[in-house]
Design a protein around this motif. Sequence first.
Motif, PDB file in Angstrom:
ATOM      1  N   GLY A 167       6.542   0.709 -15.202  1.00 30.04           N
ATOM      2  CA  GLY A 167       5.991   1.991 -14.791  1.00 30.04           C
ATOM      3  C   GLY A 167       6.735   3.195 -15.314  1.00 30.04           C
ATOM      4  O   GLY A 167       6.263   4.328 -15.170  1.00 30.04           O
ATOM      5  N   ASP A 168       7.909   2.997 -15.930  1.00 29.52           N
ATOM      6  CA  ASP A 168       8.665   4.123 -16.475  1.00 29.52           C
ATOM      7  C   ASP A 168       8.188   4.534 -17.859  1.00 29.52           C
ATOM      8  O   ASP A 168       8.741   5.460 -18.468  1.00 29.52           O
ATOM      9  CB  ASP A 168      10.162   3.804 -16.510  1.00 29.52           C
ATOM     10  CG  ASP A 168      10.497   2.605 -17.412  1.00 29.52           C
ATOM     11  OD1 ASP A 168       9.599   2.081 -18.092  1.00 29.52           O
ATOM     12  OD2 ASP A 168      11.672   2.202 -17.412  1.00 29.52           O
ATOM     13  N   GLN A 180       5.857  -4.398  -8.524  1.00 32.00           N
ATOM     14  CA  GLN A 180       7.221  -3.948  -8.746  1.00 32.00           C
ATOM     15  C   GLN A 180       7.266  -2.703  -9.625  1.00 32.00           C
ATOM     16  O   GLN A 180       8.189  -2.508 -10.413  1.00 32.00           O
ATOM     17  CB  GLN A 180       8.048  -5.067  -9.372  1.00 32.00           C
ATOM     18  CG  GLN A 180       8.202  -6.275  -8.457  1.00 32.00           C
ATOM     19  CD  GLN A 180       9.239  -7.250  -8.969  1.00 32.00           C
ATOM     20  OE1 GLN A 180       9.847  -7.047 -10.003  1.00 32.00           O
ATOM     21  NE2 GLN A 180       9.448  -8.314  -8.225  1.00 32.00           N
ATOM     22  N   GLY A 181       6.253  -1.871  -9.487  1.00 35.02           N
ATOM     23  CA  GLY A 181       6.234  -0.614 -10.217  1.00 35.02           C
ATOM     24  C   GLY A 181       5.702  -0.719 -11.623  1.00 35.02           C
ATOM     25  O   GLY A 181       5.735   0.267 -12.365  1.00 35.02           O
ATOM     26  N   ARG A 234       1.148   5.395 -10.513  1.00 33.78           N
ATOM     27  CA  ARG A 234       0.875   5.063 -11.901  1.00 33.78           C
ATOM     28  C   ARG A 234      -0.476   4.383 -12.029  1.00 33.78           C
ATOM     29  O   ARG A 234      -0.909   3.634 -11.144  1.00 33.78           O
ATOM     30  CB  ARG A 234       1.958   4.135 -12.468  1.00 33.78           C
ATOM     31  CG  ARG A 234       3.315   4.804 -12.666  1.00 33.78           C
ATOM     32  CD  ARG A 234       3.266   5.826 -13.796  1.00 33.78           C
ATOM     33  NE  ARG A 234       4.565   6.414 -14.052  1.00 33.78           N
ATOM     34  CZ  ARG A 234       4.991   7.547 -13.478  1.00 33.78           C
ATOM     35  NH1 ARG A 234       4.207   8.193 -12.625  1.00 33.78           N
ATOM     36  NH2 ARG A 234       6.182   8.031 -13.782  1.00 33.78           N
ATOM     37  N   ASP A 285       2.429   0.660  -5.486  1.00 34.36           N
ATOM     38  CA  ASP A 285       3.794   0.938  -5.069  1.00 34.36           C
ATOM     39  C   ASP A 285       4.415   2.135  -5.774  1.00 34.36           C
ATOM     40  O   ASP A 285       5.565   2.472  -5.519  1.00 34.36           O
ATOM     41  CB  ASP A 285       4.672  -0.298  -5.287  1.00 34.36           C
ATOM     42  CG  ASP A 285       4.497  -0.907  -6.669  1.00 34.36           C
ATOM     43  OD1 ASP A 285       3.701  -0.364  -7.468  1.00 34.36           O
ATOM     44  OD2 ASP A 285       5.153  -1.916  -6.954  1.00 34.36           O
ATOM     45  N   MET A 286       3.685   2.792  -6.666  1.00 33.70           N
ATOM     46  CA  MET A 286       4.153   4.023  -7.289  1.00 33.70           C
ATOM     47  C   MET A 286       2.956   4.728  -7.926  1.00 33.70           C
ATOM     48  O   MET A 286       1.921   4.102  -8.145  1.00 33.70           O
ATOM     49  CB  MET A 286       5.250   3.753  -8.322  1.00 33.70           C
ATOM     50  CG  MET A 286       4.812   3.040  -9.580  1.00 33.70           C
ATOM     51  SD  MET A 286       6.203   2.743 -10.710  1.00 33.70           S
ATOM     52  CE  MET A 286       6.824   4.405 -10.960  1.00 33.70           C
ATOM     53  N   ALA A 294      -1.483   1.317  -9.517  1.00 31.81           N
ATOM     54  CA  ALA A 294      -0.373   0.661  -8.828  1.00 31.81           C
ATOM     55  C   ALA A 294      -0.409   1.005  -7.348  1.00 31.81           C
ATOM     56  O   ALA A 294      -0.781   2.116  -6.956  1.00 31.81           O
ATOM     57  CB  ALA A 294       0.960   1.085  -9.437  1.00 31.81           C
TER      58      ALA A 294
END
Length: 362
Positions: A342-343, A325-326, A287, A284-285, A282
Amino acid sequence: MLARRDLLKAGLAGLTTLGLPGLGMASVGPADEWLFSAVDDAEGHQVLGYVPATGERFRIAVSERCHGGCRRPGHAQAVLFARRPGRSMHVISPGAQRELTRVEAGTGHHFYGHGVFSPDGRHLYATVNRIDDGAGLIRVFDAERDYALHDELDLGGIGPHELRLMPDGETLAIGLGGIRTDPDYGRVKLNLDDMAPALLLVDRQSGEIHERHVPSHHQLSCRHLDVGPDGTVIAGYQFQGPAWERHPLLARRTPDGGFQELTLPNALTDELRHYTASIAVARDMPRVLVTAPRGHKVVMLDSRDGRLVASHGIQDAAGALGDGQGGFWVSSGRGDFYRVAGDGSAPERLEHLALSWDNHLA
Protein backbone atom coordinates in the motif's frame (compact mmCIF):
# COMPACT_ATOMS: atom_id res chain seq x y z
CA MET A 1 6.13 -21.85 15.15
CA LEU A 2 7.15 -20.81 11.66
CA ALA A 3 7.02 -17.13 10.82
CA ARG A 4 4.72 -16.25 7.94
CA ARG A 5 7.71 -15.60 5.70
CA ASP A 6 9.16 -19.04 6.53
CA LEU A 7 5.76 -20.64 6.03
CA LEU A 8 5.50 -19.07 2.60
CA LYS A 9 8.97 -20.28 1.67
CA ALA A 10 8.22 -23.80 2.88
CA GLY A 11 4.91 -23.90 1.02
CA LEU A 12 6.35 -22.62 -2.23
CA ALA A 13 9.35 -24.92 -2.00
CA GLY A 14 6.94 -27.83 -1.74
CA LEU A 15 5.38 -26.79 -5.03
CA THR A 16 8.48 -27.80 -6.94
CA THR A 17 7.56 -31.42 -6.28
CA LEU A 18 4.37 -30.75 -8.23
CA GLY A 19 6.20 -29.12 -11.10
CA LEU A 20 4.90 -25.69 -10.04
CA PRO A 21 7.88 -23.41 -9.39
CA GLY A 22 7.83 -20.94 -6.53
CA LEU A 23 9.28 -17.50 -7.16
CA GLY A 24 10.26 -14.41 -5.09
CA MET A 25 9.15 -14.26 -1.45
CA ALA A 26 7.21 -11.60 0.43
CA SER A 27 5.60 -11.00 3.80
CA VAL A 28 2.04 -12.26 3.41
CA GLY A 29 -1.22 -12.74 5.25
CA PRO A 30 -2.76 -15.53 7.33
CA ALA A 31 -2.45 -19.06 5.99
CA ASP A 32 -6.11 -19.91 6.55
CA GLU A 33 -7.41 -17.46 3.93
CA TRP A 34 -8.46 -19.05 0.65
CA LEU A 35 -8.67 -17.00 -2.52
CA PHE A 36 -10.81 -18.12 -5.45
CA SER A 37 -10.52 -17.33 -9.12
CA ALA A 38 -11.68 -18.60 -12.45
CA VAL A 39 -8.70 -19.83 -14.47
CA ASP A 40 -7.96 -21.60 -17.73
CA ASP A 41 -5.18 -24.17 -18.00
CA ALA A 42 -4.17 -27.08 -20.21
CA GLU A 43 -7.15 -29.05 -18.90
CA GLY A 44 -9.67 -26.33 -19.81
CA HIS A 45 -11.93 -24.18 -17.63
CA GLN A 46 -11.27 -24.39 -13.89
CA VAL A 47 -12.05 -22.81 -10.54
CA LEU A 48 -8.88 -22.35 -8.49
CA GLY A 49 -8.76 -22.28 -4.71
CA TYR A 50 -5.47 -20.79 -3.48
CA VAL A 51 -3.79 -19.80 -0.20
CA PRO A 52 -1.12 -17.17 -0.93
CA ALA A 53 0.74 -17.73 2.36
CA THR A 54 1.46 -21.41 1.67
CA GLY A 55 0.85 -21.99 -2.03
CA GLU A 56 -1.77 -24.63 -1.14
CA ARG A 57 -4.29 -25.00 -3.95
CA PHE A 58 -6.93 -27.09 -5.61
CA ARG A 59 -8.67 -26.94 -8.97
CA ILE A 60 -12.21 -27.89 -9.91
CA ALA A 61 -13.16 -28.41 -13.55
CA VAL A 62 -16.25 -26.47 -14.64
CA SER A 63 -18.33 -26.59 -17.78
CA GLU A 64 -17.65 -23.08 -19.07
CA ARG A 65 -15.32 -20.16 -18.54
CA CYS A 66 -16.13 -18.33 -15.31
CA HIS A 67 -15.54 -14.74 -14.22
CA GLY A 68 -16.27 -13.31 -10.75
CA GLY A 69 -17.09 -15.04 -7.50
CA CYS A 70 -18.10 -14.48 -3.89
CA ARG A 71 -17.88 -16.29 -0.58
CA ARG A 72 -20.94 -17.24 1.45
CA PRO A 73 -20.77 -15.64 4.91
CA GLY A 74 -20.82 -18.15 7.75
CA HIS A 75 -20.50 -21.16 5.45
CA ALA A 76 -17.66 -23.05 3.79
CA GLN A 77 -18.91 -22.24 0.31
CA ALA A 78 -17.98 -19.99 -2.58
CA VAL A 79 -19.84 -19.30 -5.80
CA LEU A 80 -18.24 -18.64 -9.21
CA PHE A 81 -20.31 -17.27 -12.09
CA ALA A 82 -20.06 -18.09 -15.78
CA ARG A 83 -18.50 -15.33 -17.83
CA ARG A 84 -20.91 -13.04 -19.69
CA PRO A 85 -23.06 -14.24 -21.35
CA GLY A 86 -23.11 -17.51 -19.37
CA ARG A 87 -26.02 -19.43 -17.94
CA SER A 88 -24.57 -21.18 -14.85
CA MET A 89 -23.12 -20.50 -11.43
CA HIS A 90 -21.02 -23.04 -9.58
CA VAL A 91 -21.24 -23.55 -5.82
CA ILE A 92 -18.00 -25.03 -4.50
CA SER A 93 -16.72 -26.32 -1.17
CA PRO A 94 -13.10 -25.47 -0.31
CA GLY A 95 -13.16 -28.13 2.40
CA ALA A 96 -14.30 -30.94 0.14
CA GLN A 97 -12.53 -29.33 -2.83
CA ARG A 98 -15.39 -30.10 -5.17
CA GLU A 99 -18.42 -28.56 -6.81
CA LEU A 100 -21.50 -28.90 -4.60
CA THR A 101 -24.10 -27.84 -7.12
CA ARG A 102 -24.59 -25.99 -10.38
CA VAL A 103 -27.40 -23.44 -10.62
CA GLU A 104 -28.86 -22.09 -13.85
CA ALA A 105 -29.77 -18.46 -14.49
CA GLY A 106 -33.22 -19.59 -15.62
CA THR A 107 -34.92 -20.03 -18.97
CA GLY A 108 -34.48 -16.92 -21.11
CA HIS A 109 -31.80 -15.42 -18.85
CA HIS A 110 -28.02 -15.29 -18.58
CA PHE A 111 -25.60 -14.21 -15.87
CA TYR A 112 -23.23 -11.27 -16.15
CA GLY A 113 -20.48 -12.91 -14.08
CA HIS A 114 -20.93 -11.45 -10.59
CA GLY A 115 -22.91 -11.87 -7.38
CA VAL A 116 -22.91 -11.08 -3.67
CA PHE A 117 -24.50 -12.62 -0.57
CA SER A 118 -26.66 -11.03 2.10
CA PRO A 119 -24.80 -10.57 5.42
CA ASP A 120 -26.40 -13.71 6.91
CA GLY A 121 -25.38 -15.82 3.91
CA ARG A 122 -28.93 -16.83 3.03
CA HIS A 123 -29.66 -14.87 -0.14
CA LEU A 124 -27.42 -14.58 -3.17
CA TYR A 125 -27.88 -11.57 -5.46
CA ALA A 126 -26.69 -12.09 -9.04
CA THR A 127 -26.70 -9.74 -12.03
CA VAL A 128 -28.75 -11.19 -14.88
CA ASN A 129 -29.97 -10.33 -18.37
CA ARG A 130 -33.49 -11.13 -19.50
CA ILE A 131 -32.69 -12.02 -23.08
CA ASP A 132 -35.99 -11.23 -24.83
CA ASP A 133 -36.02 -7.51 -24.01
CA GLY A 134 -32.51 -6.97 -22.61
CA ALA A 135 -33.79 -5.96 -19.17
CA GLY A 136 -31.12 -5.83 -16.49
CA LEU A 137 -32.15 -7.72 -13.36
CA ILE A 138 -30.96 -8.89 -9.99
CA ARG A 139 -32.07 -12.46 -9.44
CA VAL A 140 -32.16 -13.49 -5.79
CA PHE A 141 -31.44 -17.12 -4.91
CA ASP A 142 -32.15 -18.77 -1.55
CA ALA A 143 -29.03 -20.66 -0.48
CA GLU A 144 -30.95 -22.47 2.26
CA ARG A 145 -33.30 -23.94 -0.36
CA ASP A 146 -30.62 -25.31 -2.69
CA TYR A 147 -30.30 -21.90 -4.35
CA ALA A 148 -33.90 -21.86 -5.55
CA LEU A 149 -35.02 -18.63 -7.20
CA HIS A 150 -36.47 -16.39 -4.48
CA ASP A 151 -37.06 -12.96 -6.02
CA GLU A 152 -36.23 -10.69 -8.93
CA LEU A 153 -35.39 -6.97 -8.95
CA ASP A 154 -35.74 -4.90 -12.15
CA LEU A 155 -33.02 -2.25 -12.42
CA GLY A 156 -34.62 -0.14 -15.13
CA GLY A 157 -31.63 -0.48 -17.43
CA ILE A 158 -29.41 -2.81 -19.44
CA GLY A 159 -26.27 -4.74 -18.59
CA PRO A 160 -25.75 -4.84 -14.80
CA HIS A 161 -22.33 -6.25 -14.07
CA GLU A 162 -20.46 -6.21 -10.75
CA LEU A 163 -22.27 -5.54 -7.48
CA ARG A 164 -21.26 -5.14 -3.85
CA LEU A 165 -23.08 -4.78 -0.54
CA MET A 166 -22.86 -1.38 1.12
CA PRO A 167 -21.83 -1.13 4.81
CA ASP A 168 -25.48 -0.86 5.93
CA GLY A 169 -26.05 -4.46 4.77
CA GLU A 170 -29.23 -3.42 2.96
CA THR A 171 -28.07 -1.51 -0.10
CA LEU A 172 -26.46 -2.89 -3.24
CA ALA A 173 -23.95 -0.86 -5.26
CA ILE A 174 -24.26 -1.97 -8.88
CA GLY A 175 -22.31 -1.12 -12.01
CA LEU A 176 -24.87 -0.83 -14.82
CA GLY A 177 -22.80 -1.35 -17.94
CA GLY A 178 -25.46 -0.33 -20.43
CA ILE A 179 -24.40 -3.00 -22.95
CA ARG A 180 -26.93 -5.49 -24.29
CA THR A 181 -25.77 -9.04 -25.07
CA ASP A 182 -27.41 -12.26 -26.23
CA PRO A 183 -25.92 -15.76 -25.94
CA ASP A 184 -26.88 -16.42 -29.57
CA TYR A 185 -24.38 -13.70 -30.55
CA GLY A 186 -21.63 -14.60 -28.06
CA ARG A 187 -19.97 -11.49 -26.63
CA VAL A 188 -21.08 -9.14 -29.41
CA LYS A 189 -22.25 -5.75 -28.03
CA LEU A 190 -25.62 -5.02 -29.59
CA ASN A 191 -26.43 -1.41 -28.62
CA LEU A 192 -23.29 0.74 -28.54
CA ASP A 193 -25.04 3.78 -30.01
CA ASP A 194 -27.70 4.08 -27.32
CA MET A 195 -25.99 2.79 -24.18
CA ALA A 196 -27.23 4.18 -20.84
CA PRO A 197 -24.69 3.18 -18.14
CA ALA A 198 -24.90 4.21 -14.48
CA LEU A 199 -23.70 3.52 -10.98
CA LEU A 200 -26.75 2.43 -8.98
CA LEU A 201 -27.50 2.13 -5.27
CA VAL A 202 -30.46 -0.20 -4.80
CA ASP A 203 -32.42 -1.48 -1.80
CA ARG A 204 -31.84 -5.24 -1.79
CA GLN A 205 -35.27 -5.97 -0.28
CA SER A 206 -37.60 -3.72 -2.27
CA GLY A 207 -35.53 -3.06 -5.39
CA GLU A 208 -36.00 0.70 -4.95
CA ILE A 209 -33.22 2.66 -6.68
CA HIS A 210 -31.89 5.19 -4.16
CA GLU A 211 -29.14 6.70 -6.33
CA ARG A 212 -28.37 6.70 -10.05
CA HIS A 213 -25.07 8.32 -11.04
CA VAL A 214 -24.57 8.73 -14.79
CA PRO A 215 -21.10 8.80 -16.41
CA SER A 216 -20.00 11.84 -18.40
CA HIS A 217 -20.25 9.97 -21.72
CA HIS A 218 -22.92 7.47 -22.73
CA GLN A 219 -20.29 4.97 -23.92
CA LEU A 220 -18.46 4.83 -20.59
CA SER A 221 -19.67 1.41 -19.52
CA CYS A 222 -19.75 1.30 -15.69
CA ARG A 223 -18.75 -2.28 -14.98
CA HIS A 224 -16.56 -3.06 -11.99
CA LEU A 225 -16.54 -1.59 -8.50
CA ASP A 226 -15.73 -2.07 -4.86
CA VAL A 227 -17.01 -0.54 -1.63
CA GLY A 228 -14.97 0.73 1.31
CA PRO A 229 -15.97 0.38 4.97
CA ASP A 230 -17.01 4.06 5.06
CA GLY A 231 -19.37 3.73 2.09
CA THR A 232 -16.96 5.03 -0.54
CA VAL A 233 -17.59 3.34 -3.89
CA ILE A 234 -14.89 3.23 -6.54
CA ALA A 235 -16.21 2.31 -9.98
CA GLY A 236 -14.32 1.54 -13.19
CA TYR A 237 -15.35 2.25 -16.75
CA GLN A 238 -14.69 0.60 -20.08
CA PHE A 239 -15.01 3.10 -22.92
CA GLN A 240 -16.81 1.73 -25.97
CA GLY A 241 -16.20 4.66 -28.32
CA PRO A 242 -13.43 5.71 -30.72
CA ALA A 243 -9.88 4.73 -29.77
CA TRP A 244 -8.57 8.29 -30.23
CA GLU A 245 -10.88 9.85 -27.63
CA ARG A 246 -9.79 10.30 -24.02
CA HIS A 247 -12.22 10.00 -21.11
CA PRO A 248 -11.96 9.39 -17.36
CA LEU A 249 -11.99 5.69 -16.52
CA LEU A 250 -12.70 5.83 -12.78
CA ALA A 251 -15.38 7.37 -10.60
CA ARG A 252 -15.90 7.80 -6.86
CA ARG A 253 -19.15 7.87 -4.92
CA THR A 254 -18.43 9.61 -1.60
CA PRO A 255 -19.84 8.47 1.76
CA ASP A 256 -22.30 11.39 1.71
CA GLY A 257 -23.66 10.41 -1.70
CA GLY A 258 -21.61 12.74 -3.89
CA PHE A 259 -20.24 11.57 -7.22
CA GLN A 260 -17.09 12.56 -9.09
CA GLU A 261 -15.09 11.16 -11.96
CA LEU A 262 -11.39 10.83 -11.25
CA THR A 263 -8.86 12.40 -13.59
CA LEU A 264 -5.53 10.64 -14.03
CA PRO A 265 -2.56 12.11 -15.91
CA ASN A 266 -3.26 12.06 -19.65
CA ALA A 267 -0.35 9.75 -20.43
CA LEU A 268 -1.51 7.21 -17.84
CA THR A 269 -5.12 7.39 -19.02
CA ASP A 270 -3.93 6.65 -22.55
CA GLU A 271 -1.85 3.70 -21.32
CA LEU A 272 -4.93 2.07 -19.77
CA ARG A 273 -6.41 1.67 -23.27
CA HIS A 274 -9.99 2.54 -22.30
CA TYR A 275 -10.28 -0.50 -20.03
CA THR A 276 -10.33 -1.14 -16.30
CA ALA A 277 -10.98 -4.58 -14.82
CA SER A 278 -10.73 -5.55 -11.15
CA ILE A 279 -11.12 -2.91 -8.41
CA ALA A 280 -10.19 -3.56 -4.78
CA VAL A 281 -10.69 -1.13 -1.88
CA ALA A 282 -8.52 -1.99 1.13
CA ARG A 283 -10.34 -2.48 4.42
CA ASP A 284 -7.37 -1.57 6.61
CA MET A 285 -6.02 1.62 4.99
CA PRO A 286 -7.27 4.26 2.51
CA ARG A 287 -6.06 2.61 -0.68
CA VAL A 288 -7.66 1.38 -3.90
CA LEU A 289 -6.04 -0.81 -6.52
CA VAL A 290 -7.30 -0.96 -10.11
CA THR A 291 -6.10 -3.42 -12.75
CA ALA A 292 -5.93 -2.60 -16.47
CA PRO A 293 -5.07 -5.82 -18.36
CA ARG A 294 -5.06 -4.29 -21.82
CA GLY A 295 -2.64 -1.61 -20.70
CA HIS A 296 -0.61 -4.03 -18.55
CA LYS A 297 -0.97 -1.69 -15.58
CA VAL A 298 -2.11 -1.48 -11.98
CA VAL A 299 -3.09 1.91 -10.55
CA MET A 300 -3.19 2.73 -6.83
CA LEU A 301 -5.30 5.57 -5.49
CA ASP A 302 -6.07 7.15 -2.13
CA SER A 303 -9.70 6.23 -1.47
CA ARG A 304 -10.33 9.42 0.54
CA ASP A 305 -9.88 11.80 -2.37
CA GLY A 306 -9.06 9.76 -5.46
CA ARG A 307 -5.46 10.99 -5.52
CA LEU A 308 -3.02 8.92 -7.59
CA VAL A 309 -0.52 7.14 -5.31
CA ALA A 310 1.36 4.96 -7.82
CA SER A 311 1.10 3.03 -11.07
CA HIS A 312 3.06 -0.07 -12.00
CA GLY A 313 3.50 -2.26 -15.02
CA ILE A 314 2.20 -5.83 -14.66
CA GLN A 315 1.69 -7.88 -17.79
CA ASP A 316 -2.01 -8.70 -18.28
CA ALA A 317 -2.88 -7.56 -14.73
CA ALA A 318 -6.09 -9.38 -13.81
CA GLY A 319 -7.64 -9.84 -10.36
CA ALA A 320 -7.06 -7.64 -7.31
CA LEU A 321 -8.00 -8.15 -3.67
CA GLY A 322 -6.91 -6.56 -0.40
CA ASP A 323 -4.51 -8.76 1.57
CA GLY A 324 -5.53 -7.51 5.03
CA GLN A 325 -2.07 -6.07 5.68
CA GLY A 326 -2.27 -2.75 3.88
CA GLY A 327 -1.57 -4.18 0.43
CA PHE A 328 -3.14 -6.18 -2.36
CA TRP A 329 -2.93 -9.52 -4.09
CA VAL A 330 -2.80 -9.23 -7.88
CA SER A 331 -3.10 -12.04 -10.41
CA SER A 332 -2.09 -12.01 -14.06
CA GLY A 333 -3.46 -13.58 -17.19
CA ARG A 334 0.13 -14.69 -17.81
CA GLY A 335 0.06 -16.93 -14.71
CA ASP A 336 1.93 -14.67 -12.29
CA PHE A 337 0.78 -13.82 -8.78
CA TYR A 338 1.94 -10.64 -7.01
CA ARG A 339 1.71 -8.65 -3.82
CA VAL A 340 1.48 -4.86 -4.19
CA ALA A 341 2.18 -2.95 -0.97
CA GLY A 342 0.00 0.00 0.00
CA ASP A 343 2.98 2.37 0.18
CA GLY A 344 3.20 2.44 -3.61
CA SER A 345 6.40 0.41 -3.85
CA ALA A 346 7.04 -1.94 -6.78
CA PRO A 347 5.05 -5.21 -6.99
CA GLU A 348 6.65 -8.41 -5.66
CA ARG A 349 6.09 -11.47 -7.79
CA LEU A 350 5.37 -14.45 -5.52
CA GLU A 351 4.72 -17.23 -7.96
CA HIS A 352 4.18 -18.30 -11.54
CA LEU A 353 1.64 -21.00 -12.46
CA ALA A 354 0.94 -22.67 -15.77
CA LEU A 355 -2.51 -21.14 -16.14
CA SER A 356 -4.34 -17.97 -17.05
CA TRP A 357 -6.09 -16.15 -14.18
CA ASP A 358 -9.39 -14.46 -15.01
CA ASN A 359 -9.96 -10.81 -14.05
CA HIS A 360 -11.21 -11.28 -10.48
CA LEU A 361 -10.20 -12.70 -7.11
CA ALA A 362 -12.74 -13.56 -4.40
